[in-house]
Design an enzyme around this catalytic site. Sequence first.
Site, PDB file in Angstrom:
ATOM      1  N   ASP A  67      32.319 -18.491 -16.388  1.00  0.00           N
ATOM      2  CA  ASP A  67      32.494 -17.810 -17.674  1.00  0.00           C
ATOM      3  C   ASP A  67      31.159 -17.754 -18.422  1.00  0.00           C
ATOM      4  O   ASP A  67      31.070 -17.179 -19.509  1.00  0.00           O
ATOM      5  CB  ASP A  67      33.622 -18.416 -18.503  1.00  0.00           C
ATOM      6  CG  ASP A  67      33.426 -19.896 -18.777  1.00  0.00           C
ATOM      7  OD1 ASP A  67      32.384 -20.442 -18.401  1.00  0.00           O
ATOM      8  OD2 ASP A  67      34.342 -20.500 -19.376  1.00  0.00           O
ATOM      9  N   SER A  68      30.089 -18.300 -17.806  1.00  0.00           N
ATOM     10  CA  SER A  68      28.732 -18.059 -18.310  1.00  0.00           C
ATOM     11  C   SER A  68      28.431 -16.565 -18.288  1.00  0.00           C
ATOM     12  O   SER A  68      27.426 -16.132 -18.861  1.00  0.00           O
ATOM     13  CB  SER A  68      27.701 -18.828 -17.475  1.00  0.00           C
ATOM     14  OG  SER A  68      27.883 -18.580 -16.097  1.00  0.00           O
ATOM     15  N   ASP A 106      36.236 -19.061 -12.768  1.00  0.00           N
ATOM     16  CA  ASP A 106      36.579 -19.903 -13.914  1.00  0.00           C
ATOM     17  C   ASP A 106      37.882 -19.452 -14.553  1.00  0.00           C
ATOM     18  O   ASP A 106      38.109 -18.245 -14.732  1.00  0.00           O
ATOM     19  CB  ASP A 106      35.482 -19.781 -14.986  1.00  0.00           C
ATOM     20  CG  ASP A 106      34.523 -20.962 -14.962  1.00  0.00           C
ATOM     21  OD1 ASP A 106      34.914 -22.044 -14.493  1.00  0.00           O
ATOM     22  OD2 ASP A 106      33.385 -20.785 -15.428  1.00  0.00           O
ATOM     23  N   LYS A 136      38.202 -22.858 -11.233  1.00  0.00           N
ATOM     24  CA  LYS A 136      37.605 -24.015 -11.909  1.00  0.00           C
ATOM     25  C   LYS A 136      38.158 -24.100 -13.327  1.00  0.00           C
ATOM     26  O   LYS A 136      38.355 -23.067 -13.971  1.00  0.00           O
ATOM     27  CB  LYS A 136      36.081 -23.879 -11.950  1.00  0.00           C
ATOM     28  CG  LYS A 136      35.386 -24.989 -12.749  1.00  0.00           C
ATOM     29  CD  LYS A 136      33.895 -25.044 -12.494  1.00  0.00           C
ATOM     30  CE  LYS A 136      33.070 -24.077 -13.280  1.00  0.00           C
ATOM     31  NZ  LYS A 136      33.188 -24.153 -14.750  1.00  0.00           N
ATOM     32  N   GLU A 138      37.923 -26.613 -17.064  1.00  0.00           N
ATOM     33  CA  GLU A 138      37.176 -27.660 -17.769  1.00  0.00           C
ATOM     34  C   GLU A 138      38.113 -28.745 -18.289  1.00  0.00           C
ATOM     35  O   GLU A 138      39.276 -28.490 -18.580  1.00  0.00           O
ATOM     36  CB  GLU A 138      36.425 -27.041 -18.957  1.00  0.00           C
ATOM     37  CG  GLU A 138      35.337 -26.068 -18.546  1.00  0.00           C
ATOM     38  CD  GLU A 138      34.518 -25.542 -19.731  1.00  0.00           C
ATOM     39  OE1 GLU A 138      34.777 -25.945 -20.886  1.00  0.00           O
ATOM     40  OE2 GLU A 138      33.621 -24.720 -19.488  1.00  0.00           O
ATOM     41  N   GLU A 204      28.252 -31.551 -15.781  1.00  0.00           N
ATOM     42  CA  GLU A 204      27.227 -30.817 -16.526  1.00  0.00           C
ATOM     43  C   GLU A 204      26.647 -31.694 -17.629  1.00  0.00           C
ATOM     44  O   GLU A 204      27.385 -32.285 -18.431  1.00  0.00           O
ATOM     45  CB  GLU A 204      27.841 -29.538 -17.134  1.00  0.00           C
ATOM     46  CG  GLU A 204      26.825 -28.723 -17.922  1.00  0.00           C
ATOM     47  CD  GLU A 204      27.263 -27.292 -18.234  1.00  0.00           C
ATOM     48  OE1 GLU A 204      28.345 -26.871 -17.771  1.00  0.00           O
ATOM     49  OE2 GLU A 204      26.513 -26.596 -18.932  1.00  0.00           O
TER      50      GLU A 204
HETATM   51  O1  KIV Z   1      30.261 -20.868 -16.227  1.00  0.00           O
HETATM   52  C1  KIV Z   1      29.406 -21.407 -15.514  1.00  0.00           C
HETATM   53  O2  KIV Z   1      28.430 -20.791 -15.072  1.00  0.00           O
HETATM   54  C2  KIV Z   1      29.576 -22.811 -15.210  1.00  0.00           C
HETATM   55  C3  KIV Z   1      28.434 -23.514 -14.526  1.00  0.00           C
HETATM   56  C4  KIV Z   1      27.368 -23.793 -15.504  1.00  0.00           C
HETATM   57  C5  KIV Z   1      28.886 -24.735 -13.836  1.00  0.00           C
HETATM   58  O3  KIV Z   1      30.573 -23.376 -15.511  1.00  0.00           O
END
Ligand code: KIV
Length: 287
Positions: A67-68, A106, A136, A138, A204
């Site tokens: 989600d970056s 994510d 993924k 969090e 992280e």
């Molecule tokens: O969203 C993302 O890119 C991440 C990485 C920094 C692990 O969660």
Amino acid sequence: MTQLPAAPKGADNPKALYGGTGTRRVTVRDIAAAKERGEKWPMLTAYDAMTASVFDEAGIPVLLVGDSMGNCHLGYDSTVPVTMDHMAMLSAAVVRGTSRALVVADLVFGSYQEGPAQALRNATRLVKEAGVGAVKLEGGERSLAQTETLVEAGIPVMAHMGLTPQSVHTLGYRVQGRGEEAAARLIRDAKAAQDAGAFALVLELVPAEVAAEITRSLHIPTIGIGAGPDCDAQVLVWTDMAGMTQGKVPRFTKQYADLRRTLGDAAKAYAEDVVGGAFPAEEHTFH
Ligand code: KIV
């Protein structure tokens, strides 16, 4: 006499996640086998088919549609505004652009916090619609029920602890797990995520010593970002890694190219050719 660097563990193994000869899509079983072999491996983010195909050809075994994308691709100033529609569309593109990498997507902010049923609905969408191999999410203790439900339904889960960017409004962007109590909580949460069925754990912005202890005590791999050298794997946001990011990047990233300058120079050269009449030339022209 010059000392040659030691060959990375697994370098002579055809099954190695990075540098092996396998061409079929990487699975979570391959990830578990790499941990048993003590092999280190790289992960990168990707948000589109073309970039993903470059990383797939380079042999990166796991690509994260993070989600970056909020910051790196969609022009937001955090990951919070990213929606499931963004994630489903860009994850599908990354899957289409790759043939070997395990693609992990994510679960975005607001897509799993309500509980296991919401998490299952949204993770199922990413698996069915986008074709990803894992998701993924969090959080430590607060996400365990979601992890258990997804794993029970057959959806592999990568956990993410330490600095969790979706909680920027409560945590800010600073190192997590410093001090005895915070470190103990992180170690407890990491073991709980493993027990809930997570196949890997992103750490992280965590002190290297804490990440090393977690890595030693888990049988699933840890993937570090700002978590020191002892994690089983490392992940970087690709735009930071390749020098595309505008402005300041976090201290824990390393820049391996200067793509922003290269692309800008290419755009200027093209513009000058157009303005000066050098493009299109005869070889680009039909009669
Ligand atoms: O969203 C993302 O890119 C991440 C990485 C920094 C692990 O969660």
